[in-house]
Design a protein around this motif. Structure first.
Motif, PDB file in Angstrom:
ATOM      1  N   CYS A 157       0.988  -1.284   0.084  1.00  0.00           N
ATOM      2  CA  CYS A 157      -0.209  -0.109   0.009  1.00  0.00           C
ATOM      3  C   CYS A 157       0.895   1.218  -0.034  1.00  0.00           C
ATOM      4  O   CYS A 157       2.043   1.251   0.619  1.00  0.00           O
ATOM      5  N   GLU A 158       0.419   2.262  -1.061  1.00  0.00           N
ATOM      6  CA  GLU A 158       1.331   3.578  -0.888  1.00  0.00           C
ATOM      7  C   GLU A 158       1.159   4.549   0.171  1.00  0.00           C
ATOM      8  O   GLU A 158       1.621   5.532  -0.006  1.00  0.00           O
ATOM      9  N   HIS A 159       0.027   4.264   1.037  1.00  0.00           N
ATOM     10  CA  HIS A 159       0.010   5.201   1.980  1.00  0.00           C
ATOM     11  C   HIS A 159      -0.319   6.641   1.538  1.00  0.00           C
ATOM     12  O   HIS A 159       0.496   7.656   2.011  1.00  0.00           O
ATOM     13  N   CYS A 160      -1.144   6.610   0.289  1.00  0.00           N
ATOM     14  CA  CYS A 160      -1.212   7.992  -0.180  1.00  0.00           C
ATOM     15  C   CYS A 160      -1.524   9.155   0.497  1.00  0.00           C
ATOM     16  O   CYS A 160      -2.198   8.727   1.462  1.00  0.00           O
ATOM     17  N   LEU A 161      -0.797  10.105   0.075  1.00  0.00           N
ATOM     18  CA  LEU A 161      -1.352  11.787   0.471  1.00  0.00           C
ATOM     19  C   LEU A 161      -2.915  11.885   0.138  1.00  0.00           C
ATOM     20  O   LEU A 161      -3.601  12.499   0.773  1.00  0.00           O
ATOM     21  N   ASN A 162      -3.429  11.229  -0.887  1.00  0.00           N
ATOM     22  CA  ASN A 162      -4.761  11.597  -1.684  1.00  0.00           C
ATOM     23  C   ASN A 162      -5.458  10.219  -1.651  1.00  0.00           C
ATOM     24  O   ASN A 162      -5.660   9.895  -2.795  1.00  0.00           O
ATOM     25  N   PRO A 163      -5.827   9.553  -0.677  1.00  0.00           N
ATOM     26  CA  PRO A 163      -5.953   8.024  -0.992  1.00  0.00           C
ATOM     27  C   PRO A 163      -7.248   7.844  -1.246  1.00  0.00           C
ATOM     28  O   PRO A 163      -8.429   8.406  -0.594  1.00  0.00           O
ATOM     29  N   ALA A 164      -7.582   7.462  -2.608  1.00  0.00           N
ATOM     30  CA  ALA A 164      -8.959   7.071  -3.317  1.00  0.00           C
ATOM     31  C   ALA A 164      -9.863   5.993  -2.417  1.00  0.00           C
ATOM     32  O   ALA A 164     -10.983   6.187  -2.310  1.00  0.00           O
ATOM     33  N   CYS A 165      -9.147   5.395  -1.506  1.00  0.00           N
ATOM     34  CA  CYS A 165      -9.860   4.450  -0.851  1.00  0.00           C
ATOM     35  C   CYS A 165     -10.401   4.900   0.157  1.00  0.00           C
ATOM     36  O   CYS A 165     -11.734   4.493   0.636  1.00  0.00           O
TER      37      CYS A 165
ATOM     38  N   CYS B 108      -8.980   1.662  -4.828  1.00  0.00           N
ATOM     39  CA  CYS B 108      -7.499   1.619  -4.962  1.00  0.00           C
ATOM     40  C   CYS B 108      -6.898   1.464  -6.339  1.00  0.00           C
ATOM     41  O   CYS B 108      -7.217   0.235  -6.718  1.00  0.00           O
ATOM     42  N   PRO B 109      -6.290   2.027  -6.965  1.00  0.00           N
ATOM     43  CA  PRO B 109      -5.703   1.785  -8.304  1.00  0.00           C
ATOM     44  C   PRO B 109      -4.477   0.760  -8.155  1.00  0.00           C
ATOM     45  O   PRO B 109      -4.176   0.313  -9.124  1.00  0.00           O
ATOM     46  N   TYR B 110      -3.913   0.631  -6.951  1.00  0.00           N
ATOM     47  CA  TYR B 110      -2.798  -0.432  -6.839  1.00  0.00           C
ATOM     48  C   TYR B 110      -3.263  -1.687  -6.335  1.00  0.00           C
ATOM     49  O   TYR B 110      -2.614  -2.766  -6.126  1.00  0.00           O
TER      50      TYR B 110
ATOM     51  N   GLU C  97      -9.318  -5.289   4.438  1.00  0.00           N
ATOM     52  CA  GLU C  97      -7.918  -5.424   4.978  1.00  0.00           C
ATOM     53  C   GLU C  97      -6.856  -4.908   4.215  1.00  0.00           C
ATOM     54  O   GLU C  97      -7.082  -4.895   2.929  1.00  0.00           O
ATOM     55  N   LYS C  98      -5.895  -4.258   4.851  1.00  0.00           N
ATOM     56  CA  LYS C  98      -4.832  -3.789   3.957  1.00  0.00           C
ATOM     57  C   LYS C  98      -3.541  -3.677   4.732  1.00  0.00           C
ATOM     58  O   LYS C  98      -3.546  -3.935   6.149  1.00  0.00           O
ATOM     59  N   CYS C  99      -2.413  -3.364   4.057  1.00  0.00           N
ATOM     60  CA  CYS C  99      -1.131  -3.312   4.860  1.00  0.00           C
ATOM     61  C   CYS C  99      -1.049  -1.997   5.748  1.00  0.00           C
ATOM     62  O   CYS C  99      -1.943  -1.033   5.532  1.00  0.00           O
TER      63      CYS C  99
HETATM   64  S1  SF4 Z   1      -5.424   4.168  -2.607  1.00  0.00           S
HETATM   65 FE1  SF4 Z   1      -4.474   2.054  -2.448  1.00  0.00          FE
HETATM   66  S2  SF4 Z   1      -2.516   2.286  -2.070  1.00  0.00           S
HETATM   67 FE2  SF4 Z   1      -3.618   4.322  -1.684  1.00  0.00          FE
HETATM   68  S3  SF4 Z   1      -3.562   4.381   0.401  1.00  0.00           S
HETATM   69 FE3  SF4 Z   1      -5.362   3.425  -0.119  1.00  0.00          FE
HETATM   70  S4  SF4 Z   1      -5.239   1.375  -0.239  1.00  0.00           S
HETATM   71 FE4  SF4 Z   1      -3.163   2.429  -0.113  1.00  0.00          FE
END
Ligand code: SF4
Ligand code: SF4
Length: 503
Positions: free
Chosen positions: A183-191, A226-228, A241-243
């Motif tokens: 998981c990228e722990h994005c600044l702008n998380p789509a999830c 989540c695109p990843y 569940e996720k990282c």
């Molecule tokens: S969008 Fe995907 S990669 Fe980004 S924080 Fe959410 S789960 Fe992680």
């Protein structure tokens, strides 16, 4: 300026040997349980290849990440709130078990319980989902080392440009490298933005994105968004569940399990300070090729007195500021600009960055009859590398080959300079100057990339529980508003931390 801190990661792809130790230790720690047998919070893909789940990078199909609407506003590809509500019970954009793989075990008991007979007993594969005999036809790591590449790798979504004809899968014409992903722990998380229950949240104190198991209602919108494809559904609990970025370890000042056990010592962990007020603007940058620079512009210099003062005002403790100044991630991403984000065009502003792989460039110089000490010969070789620049650009720069070439030239110049130093050969610093590196920069980069010790690779400050309330009160709002004006539940108070990532 609203200063927040984020724990971020960089991986140096040149050093990944594809041993999968990171994946296995992560699995043992987090997903060695019923319901998530198929889930790999950390997986290592061979590129080129279709990845895990299959073709996850094809957002036309999966509708992951963000896009800009006709008026240039940021919208989830999976649609607005109305569309998501309409598809609550029948979401068409979810990967199936075939896209991941059917997890199996083996009928080991048969080896010892089979009646005596003329044939040796065998342990047949059985599905971990149904318990029935299963045919093993795919896996999270099926394409390892280009396994089956002539048949499958052409389906890699990154090979869609006309240049892709350069990529051949015949023996002696191939290339490959390993891409570890989490998981990228994005600044702008789509999830986070897609979750109708507010179960996904980004912690305000360190930016880790977690799922609150008590709030999750199993709508699976996060999986689509989540695109990843790094959110998984636990089939036993029906929840996402996720990282977790190993948050219990990070809070204690320790690196994540995947970093700690990485055989290639290629992972770096450290803090990045960023201006939360600039996140939404950066994610909405019109030209996808400008997103990398826009994201870098969001990061702040922890040595700048004005930034330090604003960080203190935000409640960032002094030892965190000190850690941000010593952050190897800040050095690789911001100062030396040799780390790149994976698929910036998804507009989630990912926080796991990569130093792109450099195929044996000095061999390419001598192979073409060139001089390893001549910068022109060395830099010309970068464009003839076995791994096409276009392929790396599809992964890391939304297709901008100039940026990838610039990074590879820096790495090439560094390699050539340090090789000459190590051999005691005379020569000037022409190659370094050409890429605007000083000998001091080269020494520092060499130390970071080649010989960094544990304490240099992982600069993770321990959490301050005594500041939890202050941090929670400071900001409980999101740097990104959803298109409907709904607040994305980002930046939840630390007080949710203990329940937050419960797997
Ligand atoms: S969008 Fe995907 S990669 Fe980004 S924080 Fe959410 S789960 Fe992680
Ligand atoms: S443990 Fe390190 S070297 Fe091995 S596959 Fe994972 S990232 Fe690569």
């Amino acid at each position: 300026m609203r200063v927040l801190a984020q724990v971020a990661m960089v991986m140096n792809l040149d050093k990944c040997i594809g041993c999968h130790t990171c994946s296995v230790t992560c699995k043992q720690t987090w997903t060695n349980r019923p319901g998530v047998e198929y889930a790999w919070f950390n997986n290592v893909e061979t590129k080129p290849g279709v990845g895990y789940p299959r073709r996850y990078e094809d957002q036309e199909h999966w509708k992951g990440g963000w896009a800009l609407d006709g008026r240039g506003r940021l919208v989830l590809r999976s649609g607005g709130r109305a569309r998501r509500l309409l598809s609550l019970f029948a979401n068409p954009d979810l990967p199936s078990v075939e896209d991941y793989y059917e997890p199996v075990t083996y009928d080991y008991d048969h080896l010892v319980s089979a009646p005596a007979g003329p044939d040796l007993p065998v342990a047949r594969p059985r599905s971990l989902l149904t318990g029935r005999p299963a045919a093993v036809t795919w896996g999270a790591n099926w394409e390892d080392g280009l396994g089956g590449a002539p048949e499958h790798a052409g389906d890699d979504p990154n090979l869609s440009g006309s240049w892709a004809e350069k990529v051949r899968f015949e023996f002696e014409q191939t290339f490959l490298f390993h891409l570890p992903r989490l998981c990228e722990h994005c600044l702008n998380p789509a999830c986070v933005a897609a979750c109708p229950s507010g179960a996904l949240y980004k912690r305000v104190e360190d930016g880790i994105v977690l799922v609150d198991q008590d709030r999750c209602r199993g709508w699976r919108m996060c999986v689509t968004a989540c695109p990843y494809k790094k959110v998984y559904v636990n089939h036993a609990t029906g929840k996402a569940e996720k990282c977790t970025f190993c948050f219990p370890r990070v809070e204690a000042g320790r690196p994540t399990v995947c970093s700690e056990t990485c055989v290639g010592r290629l992972r770096y962990l450290g803090l990045l300070l960023y201006d939360a007020d600039r996140v939404a603007g950066a994610a909405a940058t019109p030209d996808a090729r400008d997103l990398l620079e826009a994201q870098r512009d969001v990061f702040l210099d922890p040595r700048d007195p004005e930034v330090a003062a604003a960080a203190r005002e935000s409640g960032i403790p002094e030892d965190w500021l000190d850690a941000a100044r010593r952050s190897p991630v800040h050095d690789l991403v911001v100062r030396h600009r040799i780390a790149l984000p994976l698929h910036p065009e998804y507009r989630t502003l990912p926080m796991v960055w990569y130093v792109p792989p450099l195929s044996p460039v000095l061999d390419a110089v001598t192979g073409a009859g060139g001089d390893q000490d001549d910068p022109d010969h060395v830099f010309a070789a970068v464009t003839r590398l076995r791994i096409p620049l276009e392929y790396l650009a599809e992964l890391f720069t939304a297709g901008d080959t100039d940026v990838v070439a610039g990074v590879l030239m820096k790495l090439t110049a560094l390699r050539s300079y340090m090789r000459r130093r190590a051999l005691g050969e005379p020569g000037d610093d022409a190659a370094l100057k050409a890429v605007r590196l000083t000998p001091g920069d080269a020494e520092e980069l060499h130390r970071l990339l080649a010989v960094a010790k544990y304490a240099d690779r992982y600069v993770v400050p321990a959490a301050h529980r005594e500041d939890a309330a202050a941090l929670g009160a400071l900001e409980n709002r999101c740097p990104v508003e959803s298109p409907a004006g709904r607040r994305v539940p980002l930046g939840m108070p630390t007080l949710r931390r203990s329940g937050g990532g419960r797997p």
